[in-house]
Design a protein around this motif. Structure first.
Motif, PDB file in Angstrom:
ATOM      1  N   VAL A  94       0.840  -1.197   0.000  1.00 50.00           N
ATOM      2  CA  VAL A  94       0.000   0.000   0.000  1.00 50.00           C
ATOM      3  C   VAL A  94       0.881   1.255   0.000  1.00 50.00           C
ATOM      4  O   VAL A  94       0.536   2.260  -0.634  1.00 50.00           O
ATOM      5  CB  VAL A  94      -1.019  -0.003   1.165  1.00 50.00           C
ATOM      6  CG1 VAL A  94      -0.330   0.094   2.518  1.00 50.00           C
ATOM      7  CG2 VAL A  94      -2.036   1.105   1.007  1.00 50.00           C
ATOM      8  N   ASP A  95       2.012   1.204   0.681  1.00 52.43           N
ATOM      9  CA  ASP A  95       2.922   2.361   0.672  1.00 52.43           C
ATOM     10  C   ASP A  95       3.409   2.663  -0.743  1.00 52.43           C
ATOM     11  O   ASP A  95       3.526   3.830  -1.119  1.00 52.43           O
ATOM     12  CB  ASP A  95       4.117   2.123   1.601  1.00 52.43           C
ATOM     13  CG  ASP A  95       3.736   2.206   3.073  1.00 52.43           C
ATOM     14  OD1 ASP A  95       2.748   2.897   3.395  1.00 52.43           O
ATOM     15  OD2 ASP A  95       4.425   1.579   3.899  1.00 52.43           O
ATOM     16  N   ASN A  96       3.681   1.624  -1.549  1.00 51.77           N
ATOM     17  CA  ASN A  96       4.092   1.838  -2.942  1.00 51.77           C
ATOM     18  C   ASN A  96       3.003   2.563  -3.717  1.00 51.77           C
ATOM     19  O   ASN A  96       3.279   3.515  -4.461  1.00 51.77           O
ATOM     20  CB  ASN A  96       4.404   0.527  -3.651  1.00 51.77           C
ATOM     21  CG  ASN A  96       5.572  -0.222  -3.079  1.00 51.77           C
ATOM     22  OD1 ASN A  96       5.472  -1.410  -2.795  1.00 51.77           O
ATOM     23  ND2 ASN A  96       6.704   0.439  -2.890  1.00 51.77           N
ATOM     24  N   TYR A  97       1.754   2.118  -3.556  1.00 50.33           N
ATOM     25  CA  TYR A  97       0.640   2.755  -4.264  1.00 50.33           C
ATOM     26  C   TYR A  97       0.530   4.225  -3.864  1.00 50.33           C
ATOM     27  O   TYR A  97       0.389   5.099  -4.725  1.00 50.33           O
ATOM     28  CB  TYR A  97      -0.683   2.029  -3.956  1.00 50.33           C
ATOM     29  CG  TYR A  97      -0.978   0.826  -4.816  1.00 50.33           C
ATOM     30  CD1 TYR A  97       0.010  -0.067  -5.200  1.00 50.33           C
ATOM     31  CD2 TYR A  97      -2.263   0.571  -5.237  1.00 50.33           C
ATOM     32  CE1 TYR A  97      -0.274  -1.182  -5.980  1.00 50.33           C
ATOM     33  CE2 TYR A  97      -2.570  -0.542  -6.021  1.00 50.33           C
ATOM     34  CZ  TYR A  97      -1.566  -1.412  -6.381  1.00 50.33           C
ATOM     35  OH  TYR A  97      -1.845  -2.509  -7.157  1.00 50.33           O
ATOM     36  N   LEU A  98       0.592   4.503  -2.565  1.00 47.77           N
ATOM     37  CA  LEU A  98       0.456   5.887  -2.089  1.00 47.77           C
ATOM     38  C   LEU A  98       1.630   6.753  -2.530  1.00 47.77           C
ATOM     39  O   LEU A  98       1.439   7.927  -2.880  1.00 47.77           O
ATOM     40  CB  LEU A  98       0.295   5.902  -0.570  1.00 47.77           C
ATOM     41  CG  LEU A  98      -0.953   5.200  -0.037  1.00 47.77           C
ATOM     42  CD1 LEU A  98      -0.962   5.207   1.485  1.00 47.77           C
ATOM     43  CD2 LEU A  98      -2.235   5.794  -0.599  1.00 47.77           C
ATOM     44  N   GLU A  99       2.829   6.193  -2.554  1.00 47.84           N
ATOM     45  CA  GLU A  99       4.002   6.942  -3.017  1.00 47.84           C
ATOM     46  C   GLU A  99       3.883   7.290  -4.498  1.00 47.84           C
ATOM     47  O   GLU A  99       4.240   8.396  -4.918  1.00 47.84           O
ATOM     48  CB  GLU A  99       5.282   6.145  -2.769  1.00 47.84           C
ATOM     49  CG  GLU A  99       5.676   6.060  -1.316  1.00 47.84           C
ATOM     50  CD  GLU A  99       6.761   5.027  -1.046  1.00 47.84           C
ATOM     51  OE1 GLU A  99       7.307   4.424  -2.008  1.00 47.84           O
ATOM     52  OE2 GLU A  99       7.054   4.799   0.146  1.00 47.84           O
ATOM     53  N   ILE A 100       3.376   6.355  -5.288  1.00 42.12           N
ATOM     54  CA  ILE A 100       3.199   6.607  -6.723  1.00 42.12           C
ATOM     55  C   ILE A 100       2.175   7.718  -6.937  1.00 42.12           C
ATOM     56  O   ILE A 100       2.378   8.622  -7.746  1.00 42.12           O
ATOM     57  CB  ILE A 100       2.822   5.303  -7.462  1.00 42.12           C
ATOM     58  CG1 ILE A 100       4.046   4.382  -7.526  1.00 42.12           C
ATOM     59  CG2 ILE A 100       2.273   5.587  -8.859  1.00 42.12           C
ATOM     60  CD1 ILE A 100       3.762   2.972  -7.976  1.00 42.12           C
ATOM     61  N   ILE A 101       1.076   7.671  -6.197  1.00 41.86           N
ATOM     62  CA  ILE A 101       0.071   8.746  -6.295  1.00 41.86           C
ATOM     63  C   ILE A 101       0.681  10.071  -5.886  1.00 41.86           C
ATOM     64  O   ILE A 101       0.532  11.094  -6.565  1.00 41.86           O
ATOM     65  CB  ILE A 101      -1.155   8.424  -5.411  1.00 41.86           C
ATOM     66  CG1 ILE A 101      -1.922   7.222  -5.956  1.00 41.86           C
ATOM     67  CG2 ILE A 101      -2.076   9.647  -5.302  1.00 41.86           C
ATOM     68  CD1 ILE A 101      -2.953   6.654  -4.987  1.00 41.86           C
ATOM     69  N   ASP A 102       1.385  10.083  -4.760  1.00 41.29           N
ATOM     70  CA  ASP A 102       1.953  11.313  -4.205  1.00 41.29           C
ATOM     71  C   ASP A 102       2.998  11.943  -5.126  1.00 41.29           C
ATOM     72  O   ASP A 102       3.193  13.159  -5.098  1.00 41.29           O
ATOM     73  CB  ASP A 102       2.566  11.018  -2.835  1.00 41.29           C
ATOM     74  CG  ASP A 102       2.808  12.263  -2.020  1.00 41.29           C
ATOM     75  OD1 ASP A 102       1.981  13.203  -2.088  1.00 41.29           O
ATOM     76  OD2 ASP A 102       3.834  12.315  -1.303  1.00 41.29           O
ATOM     77  N   ALA A 103       3.633  11.142  -5.958  1.00 43.18           N
ATOM     78  CA  ALA A 103       4.681  11.651  -6.852  1.00 43.18           C
ATOM     79  C   ALA A 103       4.118  12.353  -8.088  1.00 43.18           C
ATOM     80  O   ALA A 103       4.885  12.936  -8.863  1.00 43.18           O
ATOM     81  CB  ALA A 103       5.581  10.501  -7.284  1.00 43.18           C
ATOM     82  N   GLN A 104       2.808  12.329  -8.273  1.00 43.75           N
ATOM     83  CA  GLN A 104       2.201  12.898  -9.481  1.00 43.75           C
ATOM     84  C   GLN A 104       1.809  14.359  -9.249  1.00 43.75           C
ATOM     85  O   GLN A 104       1.393  14.722  -8.160  1.00 43.75           O
ATOM     86  CB  GLN A 104       0.981  12.086  -9.902  1.00 43.75           C
ATOM     87  CG  GLN A 104       1.235  10.603 -10.035  1.00 43.75           C
ATOM     88  CD  GLN A 104       2.495  10.256 -10.805  1.00 43.75           C
ATOM     89  OE1 GLN A 104       2.713  10.761 -11.898  1.00 43.75           O
ATOM     90  NE2 GLN A 104       3.323   9.387 -10.248  1.00 43.75           N
ATOM     91  N   ASP A 105       1.911  15.153 -10.314  1.00 51.08           N
ATOM     92  CA  ASP A 105       1.505  16.560 -10.192  1.00 51.08           C
ATOM     93  C   ASP A 105       0.295  16.897 -11.055  1.00 51.08           C
ATOM     94  O   ASP A 105      -0.092  18.054 -11.154  1.00 51.08           O
ATOM     95  CB  ASP A 105       2.667  17.494 -10.499  1.00 51.08           C
ATOM     96  CG  ASP A 105       3.216  17.326 -11.906  1.00 51.08           C
ATOM     97  OD1 ASP A 105       2.683  16.506 -12.685  1.00 51.08           O
ATOM     98  OD2 ASP A 105       4.193  18.021 -12.234  1.00 51.08           O
TER      99      ASP A 105
END
Length: 164
Positions: A94-105
């Motif tokens: 789940v941390d990977n999914y949230l990190e990928i979302i958070d990296a988007q602008d």
């Protein structure tokens, strides 16, 4: 676990549609959608498009069943939709999914991925109580969660849950 803050302002979480069982010797990663799954992927993509749900960016697991599901969204949303395939979404935490979302602008991002991680990401974003009140059971195949950021509450809220 850090919950992402805007951008994006809208997150779409789409669990891949129903996949075929693995053939003897076939890797799980290479399982395509089954006949029902192909139909459901088209239906959910069309429903999302009809509701005006359109991400600026679609990020999909590279597993075949996710690519098949992402292809249906791409066809329904139009050929200008940016699609990225990311190996890290397969067997991710789940941390990977949230990190990928958070990296988007971009303002609106869609993830096409797998359970149980998709369900865990939804719960991490909206909380356990909202999750329990929104889903009767687990995150269904070809289920699409639409989340918007509520600036007044500084929290994510589930706006819609689209199913076939």
């Amino acid at each position: 676990m850090t919950v992402p803050l805007p951008p994006p302002n809208r997150i779409y979480l789409l669990r891949h549609a129903e996949a075929a069982w693995a053939e003897p010797g076939q890797r799980d990663f290479d399982r395509p959608l089954n006949e029902k799954g192909f139909g459901d992927a088209e239906i959910i993509a069309d429903k999302a498009a009809d509701k005006g749900y359109r991400p600026d960016l679609l990020i999909s697991s590279t597993a075949l069943r996710c690519r098949d599901t992402a292809d249906a969204v791409y066809r329904a949303m139009g050929l200008t939709l940016e699609v990225r395939y990311v190996d890290a979404l397969y067997n991710a935490t789940v941390d990977n999914y949230l990190e990928i979302i958070d990296a988007q602008d971009q303002a609106a991002v869609m993830l096409v991925g797998h359970n149980p991680t998709m369900e865990q990401a939804l719960e991490a974003l909206i909380g356990h109580e909202a999750m329990a009140g929104s889903l009767a059971g687990s995150f269904p195949t070809a289920g699409l969660a639409v989340l918007d950021f509520d600036a007044s509450a500084t929290a994510w809220r589930l706006t819609d849950f689209v199913v076939v």
